[in-house]
Design a protein around this motif. Structure first.
Motif, PDB file in Angstrom:
ATOM      1  N   GLN A 182      -8.640  11.887   8.299  1.00 51.64           N
ATOM      2  CA  GLN A 182      -7.262  11.422   8.052  1.00 51.64           C
ATOM      3  C   GLN A 182      -6.746  11.923   6.704  1.00 51.64           C
ATOM      4  O   GLN A 182      -5.575  12.207   6.536  1.00 51.64           O
ATOM      5  CB  GLN A 182      -7.200   9.888   8.075  1.00 51.64           C
ATOM      6  CG  GLN A 182      -5.784   9.370   7.942  1.00 51.64           C
ATOM      7  CD  GLN A 182      -5.678   7.889   7.661  1.00 51.64           C
ATOM      8  OE1 GLN A 182      -5.929   7.427   6.568  1.00 51.64           O
ATOM      9  NE2 GLN A 182      -5.299   7.128   8.680  1.00 51.64           N
ATOM     10  N   GLN A 183      -7.655  12.021   5.742  1.00 55.95           N
ATOM     11  CA  GLN A 183      -7.229  12.459   4.415  1.00 55.95           C
ATOM     12  C   GLN A 183      -7.436  13.957   4.196  1.00 55.95           C
ATOM     13  O   GLN A 183      -6.576  14.628   3.639  1.00 55.95           O
ATOM     14  CB  GLN A 183      -7.995  11.660   3.346  1.00 55.95           C
ATOM     15  CG  GLN A 183      -7.709  10.174   3.390  1.00 55.95           C
ATOM     16  CD  GLN A 183      -6.229   9.858   3.188  1.00 55.95           C
ATOM     17  OE1 GLN A 183      -5.536  10.529   2.440  1.00 55.95           O
ATOM     18  NE2 GLN A 183      -5.729   8.839   3.884  1.00 55.95           N
ATOM     19  N   GLN A 228       6.317   3.637   2.123  1.00 56.04           N
ATOM     20  CA  GLN A 228       6.478   4.963   1.507  1.00 56.04           C
ATOM     21  C   GLN A 228       7.945   5.413   1.538  1.00 56.04           C
ATOM     22  O   GLN A 228       8.459   5.961   0.562  1.00 56.04           O
ATOM     23  CB  GLN A 228       5.562   5.974   2.202  1.00 56.04           C
ATOM     24  CG  GLN A 228       4.104   5.710   1.852  1.00 56.04           C
ATOM     25  CD  GLN A 228       3.089   6.483   2.693  1.00 56.04           C
ATOM     26  OE1 GLN A 228       3.356   6.830   3.847  1.00 56.04           O
ATOM     27  NE2 GLN A 228       1.915   6.726   2.137  1.00 56.04           N
ATOM     28  N   TYR A 232       0.608  13.953  13.042  1.00 60.90           N
ATOM     29  CA  TYR A 232      -0.305  13.135  12.229  1.00 60.90           C
ATOM     30  C   TYR A 232       0.017  11.649  12.424  1.00 60.90           C
ATOM     31  O   TYR A 232      -0.871  10.819  12.626  1.00 60.90           O
ATOM     32  CB  TYR A 232      -0.146  13.534  10.760  1.00 60.90           C
ATOM     33  CG  TYR A 232      -0.799  12.582   9.784  1.00 60.90           C
ATOM     34  CD1 TYR A 232      -2.136  12.730   9.433  1.00 60.90           C
ATOM     35  CD2 TYR A 232      -0.078  11.527   9.214  1.00 60.90           C
ATOM     36  CE1 TYR A 232      -2.735  11.852   8.539  1.00 60.90           C
ATOM     37  CE2 TYR A 232      -0.670  10.652   8.320  1.00 60.90           C
ATOM     38  CZ  TYR A 232      -2.001  10.815   7.985  1.00 60.90           C
ATOM     39  OH  TYR A 232      -2.595   9.947   7.111  1.00 60.90           O
ATOM     40  N   TRP A 263      -7.553   3.502  11.377  1.00 57.30           N
ATOM     41  CA  TRP A 263      -7.485   2.122  10.876  1.00 57.30           C
ATOM     42  C   TRP A 263      -7.931   1.108  11.917  1.00 57.30           C
ATOM     43  O   TRP A 263      -8.039  -0.091  11.628  1.00 57.30           O
ATOM     44  CB  TRP A 263      -6.083   1.799  10.351  1.00 57.30           C
ATOM     45  CG  TRP A 263      -5.787   2.535   9.078  1.00 57.30           C
ATOM     46  CD1 TRP A 263      -4.790   3.447   8.872  1.00 57.30           C
ATOM     47  CD2 TRP A 263      -6.511   2.454   7.835  1.00 57.30           C
ATOM     48  NE1 TRP A 263      -4.847   3.936   7.587  1.00 57.30           N
ATOM     49  CE2 TRP A 263      -5.893   3.335   6.922  1.00 57.30           C
ATOM     50  CE3 TRP A 263      -7.624   1.723   7.398  1.00 57.30           C
ATOM     51  CZ2 TRP A 263      -6.346   3.516   5.614  1.00 57.30           C
ATOM     52  CZ3 TRP A 263      -8.071   1.902   6.104  1.00 57.30           C
ATOM     53  CH2 TRP A 263      -7.431   2.775   5.229  1.00 57.30           C
ATOM     54  N   ILE A 314       2.887   0.532   6.175  1.00 54.60           N
ATOM     55  CA  ILE A 314       2.502   1.477   5.115  1.00 54.60           C
ATOM     56  C   ILE A 314       3.556   2.585   5.020  1.00 54.60           C
ATOM     57  O   ILE A 314       4.066   2.901   3.941  1.00 54.60           O
ATOM     58  CB  ILE A 314       1.120   2.121   5.402  1.00 54.60           C
ATOM     59  CG1 ILE A 314       0.018   1.061   5.445  1.00 54.60           C
ATOM     60  CG2 ILE A 314       0.789   3.189   4.352  1.00 54.60           C
ATOM     61  CD1 ILE A 314      -1.342   1.584   5.894  1.00 54.60           C
ATOM     62  N   THR A 315       3.887   3.129   6.179  1.00 51.59           N
ATOM     63  CA  THR A 315       4.816   4.264   6.165  1.00 51.59           C
ATOM     64  C   THR A 315       6.222   3.807   5.753  1.00 51.59           C
ATOM     65  O   THR A 315       6.945   4.535   5.094  1.00 51.59           O
ATOM     66  CB  THR A 315       4.852   4.969   7.533  1.00 51.59           C
ATOM     67  OG1 THR A 315       5.206   4.013   8.531  1.00 51.59           O
ATOM     68  CG2 THR A 315       3.503   5.556   7.894  1.00 51.59           C
ATOM     69  N   VAL A 337       0.134  -0.053   9.891  1.00 49.06           N
ATOM     70  CA  VAL A 337       0.369   1.335   9.467  1.00 49.06           C
ATOM     71  C   VAL A 337       1.884   1.607   9.399  1.00 49.06           C
ATOM     72  O   VAL A 337       2.363   2.344   8.530  1.00 49.06           O
ATOM     73  CB  VAL A 337      -0.351   2.341  10.390  1.00 49.06           C
ATOM     74  CG1 VAL A 337      -0.226   3.761   9.827  1.00 49.06           C
ATOM     75  CG2 VAL A 337      -1.824   1.986  10.539  1.00 49.06           C
ATOM     76  N   ASN A 345       7.304  10.475   9.196  1.00 47.01           N
ATOM     77  CA  ASN A 345       6.027   9.767   9.297  1.00 47.01           C
ATOM     78  C   ASN A 345       6.257   8.344   9.827  1.00 47.01           C
ATOM     79  O   ASN A 345       5.559   7.869  10.735  1.00 47.01           O
ATOM     80  CB  ASN A 345       5.382   9.734   7.901  1.00 47.01           C
ATOM     81  CG  ASN A 345       3.974   9.202   7.899  1.00 47.01           C
ATOM     82  OD1 ASN A 345       3.259   9.300   8.891  1.00 47.01           O
ATOM     83  ND2 ASN A 345       3.558   8.631   6.784  1.00 47.01           N
ATOM     84  N   GLY A 375      -2.922   9.374  11.633  1.00 52.63           N
ATOM     85  CA  GLY A 375      -2.360   8.465  10.644  1.00 52.63           C
ATOM     86  C   GLY A 375      -2.669   7.014  10.944  1.00 52.63           C
ATOM     87  O   GLY A 375      -2.700   6.182  10.037  1.00 52.63           O
ATOM     88  N   PHE A 387      -2.677  15.512   4.592  1.00 49.51           N
ATOM     89  CA  PHE A 387      -1.378  14.859   4.735  1.00 49.51           C
ATOM     90  C   PHE A 387      -0.825  14.323   3.414  1.00 49.51           C
ATOM     91  O   PHE A 387       0.352  14.489   3.088  1.00 49.51           O
ATOM     92  CB  PHE A 387      -1.462  13.716   5.751  1.00 49.51           C
ATOM     93  CG  PHE A 387      -0.191  12.929   5.830  1.00 49.51           C
ATOM     94  CD1 PHE A 387       0.885  13.402   6.558  1.00 49.51           C
ATOM     95  CD2 PHE A 387      -0.036  11.742   5.109  1.00 49.51           C
ATOM     96  CE1 PHE A 387       2.083  12.707   6.584  1.00 49.51           C
ATOM     97  CE2 PHE A 387       1.153  11.051   5.134  1.00 49.51           C
ATOM     98  CZ  PHE A 387       2.214  11.531   5.877  1.00 49.51           C
ATOM     99  N   ASN A 388      -1.697  13.670   2.653  1.00 42.49           N
ATOM    100  CA  ASN A 388      -1.168  13.045   1.435  1.00 42.49           C
ATOM    101  C   ASN A 388      -0.780  14.035   0.344  1.00 42.49           C
ATOM    102  O   ASN A 388      -0.087  13.664  -0.594  1.00 42.49           O
ATOM    103  CB  ASN A 388      -2.133  11.982   0.911  1.00 42.49           C
ATOM    104  CG  ASN A 388      -1.946  10.684   1.678  1.00 42.49           C
ATOM    105  OD1 ASN A 388      -0.822  10.219   1.846  1.00 42.49           O
ATOM    106  ND2 ASN A 388      -3.020  10.127   2.188  1.00 42.49           N
ATOM    107  N   PHE A 424       0.862  -1.191   0.000  1.00 44.46           N
ATOM    108  CA  PHE A 424       0.000   0.000   0.000  1.00 44.46           C
ATOM    109  C   PHE A 424       0.896   1.238   0.000  1.00 44.46           C
ATOM    110  O   PHE A 424       0.786   2.135  -0.840  1.00 44.46           O
ATOM    111  CB  PHE A 424      -0.902  -0.104   1.238  1.00 44.46           C
ATOM    112  CG  PHE A 424      -1.694   1.107   1.677  1.00 44.46           C
ATOM    113  CD1 PHE A 424      -1.524   2.370   1.144  1.00 44.46           C
ATOM    114  CD2 PHE A 424      -2.657   0.955   2.676  1.00 44.46           C
ATOM    115  CE1 PHE A 424      -2.268   3.461   1.596  1.00 44.46           C
ATOM    116  CE2 PHE A 424      -3.407   2.021   3.132  1.00 44.46           C
ATOM    117  CZ  PHE A 424      -3.196   3.284   2.594  1.00 44.46           C
TER     118      PHE A 424
HETATM  119  O1  LIG Z   1      -2.416   5.501   7.599  1.00 47.58           O
HETATM  120  C1  LIG Z   1      -1.827   5.804   6.388  1.00 47.58           C
HETATM  121  C2  LIG Z   1      -0.512   6.480   6.613  1.00 47.58           C
HETATM  122  O2  LIG Z   1      -0.666   7.516   7.460  1.00 47.58           O
HETATM  123  C3  LIG Z   1       0.091   6.923   5.319  1.00 47.58           C
HETATM  124  O3  LIG Z   1       1.280   7.620   5.550  1.00 47.58           O
HETATM  125  C4  LIG Z   1      -0.844   7.734   4.474  1.00 47.58           C
HETATM  126  O4  LIG Z   1      -0.248   8.038   3.256  1.00 47.58           O
HETATM  127  C5  LIG Z   1      -2.139   7.018   4.255  1.00 47.58           C
HETATM  128  O5  LIG Z   1      -3.020   7.777   3.500  1.00 47.58           O
HETATM  129  C6  LIG Z   1      -2.765   6.633   5.569  1.00 47.58           C
HETATM  130  O6  LIG Z   1      -3.947   5.939   5.339  1.00 47.58           O
END
Ligand SMILES: O[C@H]1[C@H](O)[C@@H](O)[C@H](O)[C@@H](O)[C@H]1O
Length: 574
Positions: A330-331, A191, A444, A453, A187-188, A184, A365, A449, A335-336, A63
């Motif tokens: 959250q969105q 990224q 965040y 979830w 996820i980070t 999560v 993050n 963040g 942040f994104n 993700f």
């Molecule tokens: O929990 C995640 C996380 O925080 C990510 O860094 C972010 O890009 C996502 O959109 C979020 O759903």
């Protein structure tokens, strides 16, 4: 109740004494101190639980990787798609195809998770991750790339909803927050890896470079490898006991429970049996309540009943409202826009290595999500969330101030993004912006963040999958909007006001959360998601059973409260 028993039956030991979940309507429960050491008695998750969390969490890695990798890809495809440079429209469509597909797929996959099981949806998502990665790597035209991104989006949509659900339904309650946060963290981490790989593989050009060496194909294709590993690992993992019980497969549920509790300190078949009985009772009660609510059970489809249940029952509606609120927030907090466009922002500000600077955003993050992981079950969802959002507001306002003192050229680049230039001369302003973005990102990562979830904790079993799917779709819907509107907002509203707007959204979100009872004492079920874990348990005193209002009970974190409430005899219910 032993610590090892507590987890899967619902987590009543995690009630914040300051927020005893008293329902003003029901006046059903009061909080009393659990016996000393109850929280500690909840055995640490065993090796098996960690293994299943990590296996499922590979989806989180993908993700993060697949959403993070687009930024480097877009600036390095050069003319290798459709034989021409990408237009800004191409870029927008390629970027938003992922969020759009995720938005469409997440509620659909909730029906699949109920019909086929949570584990099979994870496997399906892994297959889609592989297909999407290969399709992107092989893409020769913009349309093919959009298709590849959409397939990856479908995978992300399914995985982002089902993995936290799978982990939450299998994890010991005392560690549930932490284990869901592991996803999560993945996820980070994904990224960070995407940024690092993008930097290493695509000529380190930051924004605007064009790499026709084909390295970008490797970059996007790399996503296939972890998905294959995951498919193999998850193949050995069990289905969740709750889903198995709901499907009438009690023996398999017992075996799964045995593996989960067996790995902990207090392991054993007796505990698995006790947990199984609790789950069976929970499922029976839900089925009975649902049956009573349906007037003509045979005439209706099962999924329609679930939709009905989600909206017709006040408690479910509120759970849904809170889950969607948190996911939307959250969105919409923006942040994104940093995740997708920080390299653009740092170019605008004149940083010499914008890609590397953006990597610090991703790294911050990641690091603060790890910190959240370490403290979430101790400090509690509510506190972490409500204390971190004000720091986000401060970070955003400071960033807005920073933007107001730098000299950013008002002209646009040919791709519609603000042009790079003079702003970089103002080192002080750029420094303020970087510093404030770090505050914002850290805050965040600690709260918004990850806490949303944990959404599955809000819902009763019967509507858990659907509720989580709808909330996940809200997340992707809002993600889509932010991705699409950030650059135009920077252009039209100017950067200070864009960041000011995000600050307003965050502040408004806190207000709405309070109004919805997040963390407050007025909402028994839904509030649990943000209740802080302590050595507390809940015992019933009186209950005014309200069939129409609360017929189902038992969400993960709250079901002990609900379960005990249900022990109060109801008319026609024994
Ligand atoms: O929990 C995640 C996380 O925080 C990510 O860094 C972010 O890009 C996502 O959109 C979020 O759903």
């Amino acid at each position: 109740m032993s610590g090892a028993e507590a987890p899967l039956i619902a987590g009543a030991e995690h009630i914040d004494p300051e927020n005893p979940l008293l329902d003003e309507d029901d006046a059903a429960v009061s909080v009393v101190k659990a016996r000393d050491g109850d929280a500690d008695a909840a055995a640490a998750p065993g090796l098996f639980v960690w293994l299943l969390t990590l296996s499922a969490g590979i989806s989180g890695l993908l993700f993060g990787y697949d959403t993070g990798v687009i930024s480097a890809t877009l600036v390095s495809v050069g003319t290798s798609l459709s034989g021409r440079a990408l237009t800004s429209l191409d870029k927008s469509v390629v970027t938003s195809a992922t969020a759009l597909a995720a938005l469409l797929v997440s509620p659909t996959s909730s029906a699949l998770a109920d019909a086929l099981g949570r584990r099979r949806v994870i496997l399906l998502a892994a297959a889609l991750f592989v297909a999407g990665a290969l399709a992107q790597a092989a893409a020769r035209t913009v349309a093919a790339m959009v298709l590849g991104r959409a397939v990856v989006g479908a995978a992300v949509g399914a995985a982002s909803f089902v993995v936290p659900l799978y982990i939450a339904e299998l994890a010991p309650a005392a560690h549930r927050g932490r284990l869901v946060t592991v996803n999560v963290v993945f996820i980070t981490l994904g990224q960070v890896v995407a940024y690092a790989a993008g930097w290493a593989l695509t000529g380190r050009t930051g924004t605007g470079g064009a790499d026709d060496t084909g390295n970008w194909r490797l970059l996007v294709g790399l996503g296939a490898a972890p998905a294959v590993v995951q498919a193999v690992l998850v193949g050995f993992m069990p289905e969740t006991p709750r889903w198995l019980v709901k499907e009438g497969r009690a023996e398999e549920a017992r075996a799964a429970l045995g593996k989960v509790v067996g790995g902990g300190a207090g392991g054993g078949a007796r505990e698995a049996d006790a947990l199984l009985r609790e789950i069976e009772r929970e499922v029976r009660e839900e089925d009975e309540a649902a049956r009573l609510r349906r007037r003509s059970p045979k005439s209706r489809l099962r999924w329609m009943d679930t939709w009905d249940e989600l909206f017709a029952v006040r408690r479910n509606r509120r759970a849904l409202a809170i889950a969607c609120l948190l996911q939307g927030l959250q969105q919409l907090c923006g942040f994104n826009s940093l995740m997708y466009f920080s390299a653009t922002i740092f170019t605008m500000l004149g940083f010499t290595s914008p890609t590397l600077t953006s990597m610090t955003v991703a790294a911050t993050n990641f690091v603060f999500t790890v910190i959240a992981l370490l403290i979430i079950d101790r400090v509690g969802r509510r506190r972490v969330l409500l204390y971190s959002i004000p720091f986000m507001v401060v970070g955003l306002l400071l960033a807005a101030y920073g933007f107001s003192i730098v000299d950013i050229p008002s002209s646009s680049g040919d791709d519609g993004t603000p042009a790079a230039g003079g702003g970089g001369d103002d080192k002080r302003g750029a420094g303020v912006i970087l510093f404030s973005i770090m505050i914002y990102v850290a805050a965040y990562a600690m709260g918004l963040g990850n806490v949303p979830w944990m959404q599955s904790e809000l819902f009763a079993l019967g509507v858990r999958s659907l509720g989580s799917g709808v909330a996940t779709a809200t997340n992707w819907g809002a993600n889509f909007v932010v991705g699409l509107t950030f650059l135009p907002l920077m252009e039209v509203l100017t950067p200070p006001w864009t960041f000011g707007l995000y600050a307003l959204v965050c502040a408004g979100g806190v207000g709405c959360s309070q109004a919805q009872g997040v963390g407050g004492a007025a909402v028994p079920g839904p509030a649990c998601i943000v209740d802080s874990p302590t050595s507390e348990t809940v015992q019933p005193q009186t209950a005014k059973a309200s069939e129409g209002e609360d017929p189902m009970g038992s969400s993960l974190a709250c079901s002990q409260v609900d379960k005990r409430r249900k022990e109060i005899p109801r008319p026609g219910n024994g």
